[in-house]
Design an enzyme around this catalytic site. Structure first.
Site, PDB file in Angstrom:
ATOM      1  CD  GLU A 215      -2.728  -0.965   2.661  1.00 20.76           C
ATOM      2  OE1 GLU A 215      -3.997  -1.363   2.202  1.00 20.76           O
ATOM      3  OE2 GLU A 215      -2.364  -0.572   3.522  1.00 20.76           O
TER       4      GLU A 215
ATOM      5  CB  CYS B 220       2.852   7.528   3.270  1.00 23.72           C
ATOM      6  SG  CYS B 220       3.537   6.152   4.652  1.00 23.72           S
TER       7      CYS B 220
ATOM      8  CB  CYS C 194       7.783  -4.865   8.300  1.00 23.36           C
ATOM      9  SG  CYS C 194       9.188  -3.883   9.217  1.00 23.36           S
TER      10      CYS C 194
ATOM     11  CB  CYS D 185       7.375  -2.515  15.835  1.00 26.81           C
ATOM     12  SG  CYS D 185       9.074  -1.994  15.517  1.00 26.81           S
TER      13      CYS D 185
ATOM     14  CB  CYS E 253       3.939  -1.520  13.541  1.00 25.38           C
ATOM     15  SG  CYS E 253       4.156  -1.161  12.011  1.00 25.38           S
TER      16      CYS E 253
ATOM     17  CB  CYS F 230       2.001   6.072  11.062  1.00 25.63           C
ATOM     18  SG  CYS F 230       1.508   7.810  11.369  1.00 25.63           S
TER      19      CYS F 230
HETATM   20  N1  SAH Z   1      10.400   0.751   9.454  1.00 22.28           N
HETATM   21  C1  SAH Z   1      10.201   2.293   9.385  1.00 22.28           C
HETATM   22  C2  SAH Z   1       8.915   2.800   8.868  1.00 22.28           C
HETATM   23  C3  SAH Z   1       7.742   2.316   9.510  1.00 22.28           C
HETATM   24  S1  SAH Z   1       6.493   3.418   9.513  1.00 22.28           S
HETATM   25  C4  SAH Z   1      10.514   2.837  10.773  1.00 22.28           C
HETATM   26  O1  SAH Z   1      10.124   1.953  11.790  1.00 22.28           O
HETATM   27  O2  SAH Z   1      10.609   3.684  11.245  1.00 22.28           O
HETATM   28  C5  SAH Z   1       6.556   5.022  10.035  1.00 22.28           C
HETATM   29  C6  SAH Z   1       6.261   5.379  11.539  1.00 22.28           C
HETATM   30  O3  SAH Z   1       4.863   5.022  12.111  1.00 22.28           O
HETATM   31  C7  SAH Z   1       7.472   4.611  12.515  1.00 22.28           C
HETATM   32  O4  SAH Z   1       7.849   5.684  13.471  1.00 22.28           O
HETATM   33  C8  SAH Z   1       6.539   3.639  13.114  1.00 22.28           C
HETATM   34  O5  SAH Z   1       7.041   3.333  14.340  1.00 22.28           O
HETATM   35  C9  SAH Z   1       5.276   4.247  13.412  1.00 22.28           C
HETATM   36  N2  SAH Z   1       3.856   3.348  13.749  1.00 22.28           N
HETATM   37  C10 SAH Z   1       3.926   2.118  13.437  1.00 22.28           C
HETATM   38  N3  SAH Z   1       2.712   1.682  13.802  1.00 22.28           N
HETATM   39  C11 SAH Z   1       2.122   2.800  14.527  1.00 22.28           C
HETATM   40  C12 SAH Z   1       0.962   2.774  15.042  1.00 22.28           C
HETATM   41  N4  SAH Z   1       0.098   1.919  15.359  1.00 22.28           N
HETATM   42  N5  SAH Z   1       0.450   4.352  15.410  1.00 22.28           N
HETATM   43  C13 SAH Z   1       1.373   5.097  15.503  1.00 22.28           C
HETATM   44  N6  SAH Z   1       2.354   5.173  14.750  1.00 22.28           N
HETATM   45  C14 SAH Z   1       2.882   3.977  14.339  1.00 22.28           C
END
Ligand code: SAH
Length: 362
Positions: free
Chosen positions: A100, A113, A120, A124, A127, A354
């Protein structure tokens, strides 16, 4: 629907350097200058449609496009929010895998974005993409194609508000961009090359967001490009960060912050620290203070913090912090002199915000 096929993505114009494009065109029996014509269509007009390439003889344009611009990234559907100003697109790749991207239009700018991987591997727990595991890396052209198609939908006036340009790119879609370094840098080179060789975007307007893969951060600092770096910190202490960002057991908070500071020194670009505020998890005032202290101990004016209200993912027990707790956390950082801006959560109602990109077909 086609069944997933294994293997490499077919070669694509957007994978190639300027010289490789000429060579590819020559191999197909055409004069090298045809490569520049194709580049103009692709990178200036955002088109990969042979029909519209009217400066190329009818007899050769279909062949060139078929050979060099196979449809790698195919729109399955879109979801809109904010009266069409936020558009999430679900794409099907050549092997049936889905990713996406999310386009966000603001009054004076627009941001895409993009995804760098299908799924991934960073796991985490807050996420949605992290819950899927890694399916595979995207190729350079698969990343570039997301951008080309978003640019086309903006330029053609498909997005409400009249024709517009794409200004900003954030690698905050699916995947850990620095875990797919080669394809990432390949795509970035196509983004920043001046038109018609590339899209002519400003490196400053491209943000690479990472969990903190320290060796890759150091490598990125040496690329000589003023890209914006964002570090997903989410906790200032190793105990909690190892739970929220499991790679922290490999590279600690201090190591990640040192690498972020080094990035600033090498590029002059202010680093962004991402901090998803999770109720009663990481939103304590003392953690705001500790973060402020850790950032200031590495100097002043090199960093800003971007708290993100958590977007709860399906099945998660975690929620966003209360407003007053968020305010206090922000106040603590500002008391330390750290520029802090809470991120706007566009598209959360279409699971476009995000961390919610999961390419769920439902
Ligand atoms: N792998 C990269 C890009 C990920 S997405 C990274 O981790 O930075 C971009 C941002 O969204 C990251 O800071 C990630 O931690 C955040 N993110 C992921 N899940 C989220 C959620 N459920 N709520 C808010 N931010 C989130």
């Amino acid at each position: 629907m086609t069944a997933p096929r294994r293997g490499k993505a077919p070669r694509h114009f957007a994978d190639m350097s300027v010289d490789e494009r000429k060579e590819a065109v020559t191999q197909l029996g055409q004069k090298p200058f045809r490569a520049r014509q194709l580049s103009t269509h692709y990178f200036t007009h955002y088109t990969a449609d042979a029909q519209s390439m009217t400066d190329l003889p009818v007899g050769i344009r279909d062949d060139l496009v078929e050979q060099l611009m196979p449809p790698l990234v195919n729109k399955i559907r879109t979801l809109e929010a904010d009266q069409g100003a936020t558009v999430k697109t679900l794409w099907r790749l050549f092997d049936g895998i889905k990713v996406e991207s999310v386009l966000m239009r603001y009054p004076n700018r627009s941001t895409l974005c993009v995804s760098s991987q299908a799924g991934c591997g960073m796991a985490c727990p807050f996420c949605a993409t992290g819950q899927m595991g890694l399916t595979r890396n995207l190729s350079t052209a698969e990343i570039v194609e997301q951008v080309r198609q978003a640019s086309l939908s903006l330029a053609s006036g498909e997005i409400p508000g009249g024709p517009a340009q794409l200004n900003n790119l954030v690698f905050m879609g699916m995947g850990e961009p620095l875990a797919n370094y080669k394809a990432l840098m390949g795509a970035i080179r196509q983004f920043v090359a001046p038109q018609p060789d590339g899209f002519g975007l400003s490196a400053r307007n491209i943000t690479v967001s990472t969990v903190g893969l320290v060796p890759a951060m150091k490598k990125l600092a040496k690329e000589g490009l003023p890209l914006t770096l964002a570090l997903s910190l989410h906790a200032p202490d190793d105990e909690l960060r190892s739970e929220l960002v499991p790679i922290n057991t490999r590279w600690t908070v201090d190591e990640a912050l040192d690498a972020a500071r080094e990035y600033f020194e090498a590029t002059g670009r202010r680093v962004s620290i991402e901090y998803a505020l999770i109720k009663d998890m990481n939103d304590h005032a003392w953690r705001g203070d500790l973060l402020g202290e850790k950032l200031n101990s590495r100097g002043r004016g090199w960093v800003h913090v971007n708290p993100i209200p958590l977007n709860p993912t399906p099945g998660s027990i975690w929620t966003a912090s209360d407003r007053d707790v968020e305010k206090e956390f922000v106040a603590r950082l500002r008391n330390h002199g750290i520029p802090t801006t809470v991120r706007d959560t566009r598209g959360s109602d279409i699971d476009g915000a995000c961390g919610q990109l999961a390419a769920d077909e439902q």
